[in-house]
Design an enzyme around this catalytic site. Structure first.
Site, PDB file in Angstrom:
ATOM      1  N   ASP A 113      -1.632   0.135   5.260  1.00  0.00           N
ATOM      2  CA  ASP A 113      -2.076   1.464   5.118  1.00  0.00           C
ATOM      3  C   ASP A 113      -1.698   2.180   6.500  1.00  0.00           C
ATOM      4  O   ASP A 113      -1.139   3.132   6.196  1.00  0.00           O
ATOM      5  CB  ASP A 113      -3.415   1.540   5.259  1.00  0.00           C
ATOM      6  CG  ASP A 113      -4.138   2.924   5.030  1.00  0.00           C
ATOM      7  OD1 ASP A 113      -3.811   3.544   3.906  1.00  0.00           O
ATOM      8  OD2 ASP A 113      -4.881   3.168   6.157  1.00  0.00           O
ATOM      9  N   ASP A 115       0.862  -1.164   0.094  1.00  0.00           N
ATOM     10  CA  ASP A 115       0.142  -0.076  -0.230  1.00  0.00           C
ATOM     11  C   ASP A 115       1.065   1.172  -0.035  1.00  0.00           C
ATOM     12  O   ASP A 115       2.117   1.224   0.512  1.00  0.00           O
ATOM     13  CB  ASP A 115      -0.821   0.001   1.277  1.00  0.00           C
ATOM     14  CG  ASP A 115      -2.152   1.001   0.921  1.00  0.00           C
ATOM     15  OD1 ASP A 115      -2.354   1.317  -0.104  1.00  0.00           O
ATOM     16  OD2 ASP A 115      -2.693   1.239   1.761  1.00  0.00           O
ATOM     17  N   GLY A 116       0.217   2.302  -0.352  1.00  0.00           N
ATOM     18  CA  GLY A 116       0.978   3.615  -0.561  1.00  0.00           C
ATOM     19  C   GLY A 116      -0.036   4.879   0.149  1.00  0.00           C
ATOM     20  O   GLY A 116      -1.172   4.604   0.051  1.00  0.00           O
ATOM     21  N   HIS A 129      -9.387   0.035   2.386  1.00  0.00           N
ATOM     22  CA  HIS A 129     -10.100   0.544   3.468  1.00  0.00           C
ATOM     23  C   HIS A 129     -11.508  -0.601   3.581  1.00  0.00           C
ATOM     24  O   HIS A 129     -12.503   0.078   3.987  1.00  0.00           O
ATOM     25  CB  HIS A 129     -10.417   1.784   3.309  1.00  0.00           C
ATOM     26  CG  HIS A 129      -9.447   2.635   3.341  1.00  0.00           C
ATOM     27  ND1 HIS A 129      -8.474   2.983   4.514  1.00  0.00           N
ATOM     28  CD2 HIS A 129      -8.927   3.279   2.497  1.00  0.00           C
ATOM     29  CE1 HIS A 129      -7.427   3.617   3.927  1.00  0.00           C
ATOM     30  NE2 HIS A 129      -7.682   4.177   2.682  1.00  0.00           N
ATOM     31  N   GLU A 165       2.812   3.896  -4.137  1.00  0.00           N
ATOM     32  CA  GLU A 165       2.128   2.588  -4.545  1.00  0.00           C
ATOM     33  C   GLU A 165       3.018   1.660  -5.283  1.00  0.00           C
ATOM     34  O   GLU A 165       3.306   0.454  -5.028  1.00  0.00           O
ATOM     35  CB  GLU A 165       0.533   2.754  -5.362  1.00  0.00           C
ATOM     36  CG  GLU A 165      -0.524   3.332  -4.530  1.00  0.00           C
ATOM     37  CD  GLU A 165      -1.199   2.474  -3.723  1.00  0.00           C
ATOM     38  OE1 GLU A 165      -0.753   1.105  -3.276  1.00  0.00           O
ATOM     39  OE2 GLU A 165      -2.049   2.759  -3.095  1.00  0.00           O
ATOM     40  N   ASP A 206      -4.463  -2.629  -3.369  1.00  0.00           N
ATOM     41  CA  ASP A 206      -5.887  -1.737  -3.521  1.00  0.00           C
ATOM     42  C   ASP A 206      -5.591  -0.734  -4.806  1.00  0.00           C
ATOM     43  O   ASP A 206      -6.361   0.219  -4.997  1.00  0.00           O
ATOM     44  CB  ASP A 206      -6.056  -1.219  -2.281  1.00  0.00           C
ATOM     45  CG  ASP A 206      -5.211  -0.049  -1.693  1.00  0.00           C
ATOM     46  OD1 ASP A 206      -4.303   0.089  -2.430  1.00  0.00           O
ATOM     47  OD2 ASP A 206      -5.564   0.337  -0.721  1.00  0.00           O
TER      48      ASP A 206
END
Length: 154
Positions: free
Chosen positions: A143, A14-15, A133, A54, A76
């Site tokens: 995250d 994740d970024g 999320h 990301e 994501d």
């Protein structure tokens, strides 16, 4: 690929970015299901974008692999997954250019895409998209790590 990978891993990434552009962070969890071993790392930059973070998360995760592997990339980021799975072959054929408004323009974040390409060719990568999320345990952890990494630059 010279040899068939014997190892299978799952790479969760994740970024995050506070503002876009702004201070950003990246994070990954690398899991080896056969042994149960897992590592997590994060980092960040002062002035970046969410897409760059990301990409950096995937790059940093793949850098930790010491030999060819079957990699399930769980992200994501449709930008990363579509870029690797769909767009990159076209970009490479077009000299790292993309079509925009009927014209060829340089790929954005080209240096990161090229680094990712050099790492990805060593492995067999499959892609799993998960909504951000949405309560996915590893995505939520990535995250948290990415956001924390970005905050050191605020």
């Amino acid at each position: 690929m010279p040899t068939k990978p014997e190892t299978s891993v799952i790479l969760f990434t994740d970024g995050a970015c506070s503002g876009n552009p702004g201070p950003g962070g990246w994070a990954f969890i690398l899991r080896h299901p056969a042994s149960g071993k897992e590592i997590e790392y994060s980092g960040g930059e002062t002035d970046t974008t969410n897409n760059r973070m990301e990409l950096q998360a995937v790059i940093e995760g793949l850098k930790k692999l010491t030999r060819p592997a079957n990699v399930e990339l769980v992200s994501d980021s449709k930008y990363v997954l579509q870029g690797l799975g769909e767009w990159m072959p076209k970009w490479k054929r077009n000299g790292w250019k993309r079509k925009e408004g009927g014209r060829l323009k340089p790929v954005k974040n080209i240096e990161l895409w090229q680094e990712l390409d050099a790492l990805a060719v060593k492995h067999r990568i499959t892609f799993t998209y998960i909504a951000g999320h949405s309560g996915h345990t590893e995505n939520e952890r990535c995250d948290q790590l990415a956001v924390a990494a970005s905050k050191q630059f605020l």
